[in-house]
Scaffold this motif. Structure first.
Motif, PDB file in Angstrom:
ATOM      1  N   ASN A   1       0.839  -1.276  -0.011  1.00 54.18           N
ATOM      2  CA  ASN A   1       0.009   0.036   0.073  1.00 54.18           C
ATOM      3  C   ASN A   1       0.906   1.165   0.028  1.00 54.18           C
ATOM      4  O   ASN A   1       0.284   2.341  -0.267  1.00 54.18           O
ATOM      5  CB  ASN A   1      -1.074   0.102   1.106  1.00 54.18           C
ATOM      6  CG  ASN A   1      -2.079  -1.021   1.110  1.00 54.18           C
ATOM      7  OD1 ASN A   1      -2.415  -1.526  -0.010  1.00 54.18           O
ATOM      8  ND2 ASN A   1      -2.514  -1.296   2.235  1.00 54.18           N
TER       9      ASN A   1
ATOM     10  N   ILE B   1      -9.878 -14.854   4.561  1.00 54.18           N
ATOM     11  CA  ILE B   1     -10.295 -13.484   4.202  1.00 54.18           C
ATOM     12  C   ILE B   1     -11.682 -13.842   4.022  1.00 54.18           C
ATOM     13  O   ILE B   1     -12.503 -12.672   3.727  1.00 54.18           O
ATOM     14  CB  ILE B   1      -9.745 -13.225   2.995  1.00 54.18           C
ATOM     15  CG1 ILE B   1      -9.991 -14.002   1.880  1.00 54.18           C
ATOM     16  CG2 ILE B   1      -8.237 -12.691   3.082  1.00 54.18           C
ATOM     17  CD1 ILE B   1      -9.831 -13.622   0.452  1.00 54.18           C
TER      18      ILE B   1
ATOM     19  N   TYR C   1      -4.066  -9.802  -0.976  1.00 55.02           N
ATOM     20  CA  TYR C   1      -4.705 -10.409   0.078  1.00 55.02           C
ATOM     21  C   TYR C   1      -4.290 -10.595   1.341  1.00 55.02           C
ATOM     22  O   TYR C   1      -4.811 -10.349   2.663  1.00 55.02           O
ATOM     23  CB  TYR C   1      -5.167 -11.979  -0.223  1.00 55.02           C
ATOM     24  CG  TYR C   1      -6.542 -11.755  -1.389  1.00 55.02           C
ATOM     25  CD1 TYR C   1      -7.681 -10.935  -0.968  1.00 55.02           C
ATOM     26  CD2 TYR C   1      -6.318 -12.461  -2.259  1.00 55.02           C
ATOM     27  CE1 TYR C   1      -8.671 -10.924  -1.825  1.00 55.02           C
ATOM     28  CE2 TYR C   1      -7.748 -12.395  -3.405  1.00 55.02           C
ATOM     29  CZ  TYR C   1      -8.671 -11.801  -2.783  1.00 55.02           C
ATOM     30  OH  TYR C   1      -9.639 -11.742  -3.721  1.00 55.02           O
TER      31      TYR C   1
ATOM     32  N   ASN D   1      -1.654  -8.401   2.403  1.00 57.62           N
ATOM     33  CA  ASN D   1      -1.604  -7.135   2.778  1.00 57.62           C
ATOM     34  C   ASN D   1      -2.959  -6.722   3.494  1.00 57.62           C
ATOM     35  O   ASN D   1      -3.134  -6.071   4.379  1.00 57.62           O
ATOM     36  CB  ASN D   1      -1.337  -6.027   1.640  1.00 57.62           C
ATOM     37  CG  ASN D   1      -1.341  -4.781   2.054  1.00 57.62           C
ATOM     38  OD1 ASN D   1      -2.168  -4.133   1.970  1.00 57.62           O
ATOM     39  ND2 ASN D   1      -0.085  -4.156   2.690  1.00 57.62           N
ATOM     40  N   LYS D   2      -4.186  -7.404   2.902  1.00 55.60           N
ATOM     41  CA  LYS D   2      -5.467  -6.946   3.397  1.00 55.60           C
ATOM     42  C   LYS D   2      -5.518  -7.475   4.939  1.00 55.60           C
ATOM     43  O   LYS D   2      -6.216  -7.112   5.658  1.00 55.60           O
ATOM     44  CB  LYS D   2      -6.459  -7.525   2.373  1.00 55.60           C
ATOM     45  CG  LYS D   2      -7.857  -7.059   2.918  1.00 55.60           C
ATOM     46  CD  LYS D   2      -8.787  -7.446   1.874  1.00 55.60           C
ATOM     47  CE  LYS D   2      -9.502  -6.263   1.340  1.00 55.60           C
ATOM     48  NZ  LYS D   2     -10.373  -6.385   0.109  1.00 55.60           N
TER      49      LYS D   2
ATOM     50  N   TYR E   1      -3.544  -5.758   7.330  1.00 56.17           N
ATOM     51  CA  TYR E   1      -3.845  -4.245   7.822  1.00 56.17           C
ATOM     52  C   TYR E   1      -5.527  -3.937   8.077  1.00 56.17           C
ATOM     53  O   TYR E   1      -5.669  -2.892   8.544  1.00 56.17           O
ATOM     54  CB  TYR E   1      -3.309  -3.099   6.679  1.00 56.17           C
ATOM     55  CG  TYR E   1      -1.921  -3.074   6.897  1.00 56.17           C
ATOM     56  CD1 TYR E   1      -1.072  -2.839   7.962  1.00 56.17           C
ATOM     57  CD2 TYR E   1      -1.127  -3.678   5.664  1.00 56.17           C
ATOM     58  CE1 TYR E   1       0.090  -2.598   8.081  1.00 56.17           C
ATOM     59  CE2 TYR E   1       0.495  -3.479   5.913  1.00 56.17           C
ATOM     60  CZ  TYR E   1       0.843  -3.044   7.068  1.00 56.17           C
ATOM     61  OH  TYR E   1       2.258  -3.066   6.953  1.00 56.17           O
ATOM     62  N   ASN E   2      -6.323  -4.760   7.661  1.00 50.97           N
ATOM     63  CA  ASN E   2      -7.702  -4.536   7.393  1.00 50.97           C
ATOM     64  C   ASN E   2      -8.153  -5.084   8.920  1.00 50.97           C
ATOM     65  O   ASN E   2      -8.402  -6.255   9.127  1.00 50.97           O
ATOM     66  CB  ASN E   2      -8.262  -5.206   6.245  1.00 50.97           C
ATOM     67  CG  ASN E   2      -9.910  -4.813   6.204  1.00 50.97           C
ATOM     68  OD1 ASN E   2     -10.446  -4.613   7.332  1.00 50.97           O
ATOM     69  ND2 ASN E   2     -10.263  -5.183   5.006  1.00 50.97           N
ATOM     70  N   THR E   3      -8.595  -4.171   9.845  1.00 48.76           N
ATOM     71  CA  THR E   3      -9.074  -4.745  11.177  1.00 48.76           C
ATOM     72  C   THR E   3     -10.521  -5.308  11.197  1.00 48.76           C
ATOM     73  O   THR E   3     -10.883  -6.079  11.882  1.00 48.76           O
ATOM     74  CB  THR E   3      -9.307  -3.605  11.961  1.00 48.76           C
ATOM     75  OG1 THR E   3     -10.066  -2.655  11.514  1.00 48.76           O
ATOM     76  CG2 THR E   3      -7.863  -2.889  12.320  1.00 48.76           C
ATOM     77  N   GLU E   4     -11.232  -5.081   9.843  1.00 40.62           N
ATOM     78  CA  GLU E   4     -12.587  -5.761   9.706  1.00 40.62           C
ATOM     79  C   GLU E   4     -12.517  -7.236   9.722  1.00 40.62           C
ATOM     80  O   GLU E   4     -13.227  -7.817   9.926  1.00 40.62           O
ATOM     81  CB  GLU E   4     -13.108  -5.037   8.377  1.00 40.62           C
ATOM     82  CG  GLU E   4     -13.993  -3.595   8.716  1.00 40.62           C
ATOM     83  CD  GLU E   4     -14.469  -3.269   7.505  1.00 40.62           C
ATOM     84  OE1 GLU E   4     -14.985  -3.960   6.590  1.00 40.62           O
ATOM     85  OE2 GLU E   4     -14.527  -2.069   7.411  1.00 40.62           O
ATOM     86  N   LEU E   5     -11.278  -7.728   9.084  1.00 43.52           N
ATOM     87  CA  LEU E   5     -11.200  -9.156   8.950  1.00 43.52           C
ATOM     88  C   LEU E   5     -10.806  -9.724  10.348  1.00 43.52           C
ATOM     89  O   LEU E   5     -10.823 -11.186  10.434  1.00 43.52           O
ATOM     90  CB  LEU E   5      -9.945  -9.283   8.053  1.00 43.52           C
ATOM     91  CG  LEU E   5     -10.242  -9.160   6.590  1.00 43.52           C
ATOM     92  CD1 LEU E   5      -9.142  -9.337   5.662  1.00 43.52           C
ATOM     93  CD2 LEU E   5     -11.427 -10.025   6.197  1.00 43.52           C
TER      94      LEU E   5
END
Length: 144
Positions: A48, A92, A109, A111-112, A115-119
């Motif tokens: 990112n 994911i 994926y 990286n997601k 860093y993606n707290t929703e996961l």
């Protein structure tokens, strides 16, 4: 702490962040003894942050490698990972093609996940093998 210069910006890669990325990648089945493992970790961490140019080029600069060498090493590490598409699908929560995923897809994926707290990965443990088997079967079924 590793320092990387991207677009005249001195970026720092925190040791905790790197360890978390390594843990996720190992849990996805990528072997840490392969040369592409560390390159993959750095690509995931910088994915990112690279506003111009290729992430492979930036990581290549860090290691003194050509971006094609970085790509090839990561591709080798990914191709030798055990159940990578199924594991990523389970983590994911979305189906991935059961065939060999490309580098960019895997890096994106991962990286997601990092860093993606929703996961919810940061605050939860990864699924166990029996959950992966059930979820990967569901993911494969949804692709057909």
């Amino acid at each position: 702490m590793n320092r990387v210069i991207i677009d005249n910006e001195n970026l720092q890669i925190d040791a905790k962040e790197r360890m978390r990325a390594e843990k996720i990648i190992i849990q996805c089945g990528v072997r840490s003894d392969l040369n592409g493992f560390n390159l993959l970790v750095d690509c995931v961490l910088l994915f990112n942050r690279c506003h111009s140019g290729s992430v492979y080029e930036k990581v290549g600069e860090m290691y003194g490698l050509k971006n094609r060498t970085v790509t090839r090493e990561i591709e080798y590490a990914i191709s030798h990972a055990v159940n990578l598409p199924q594991t990523l699908s389970a983590l994911i929560g979305a189906p991935l093609p059961p065939k060999k995923p490309n580098n960019r897809m895997v890096i994106g994926y991962l990286n997601k996940l990092l860093y993606n707290t929703e996961l919810g990965y940061k605050n939860s443990s990864p699924p166990n093998q029996s959950e992966l088997t059930a979820e990967s079967a569901e993911a494969a079924a949804s692709l057909t």
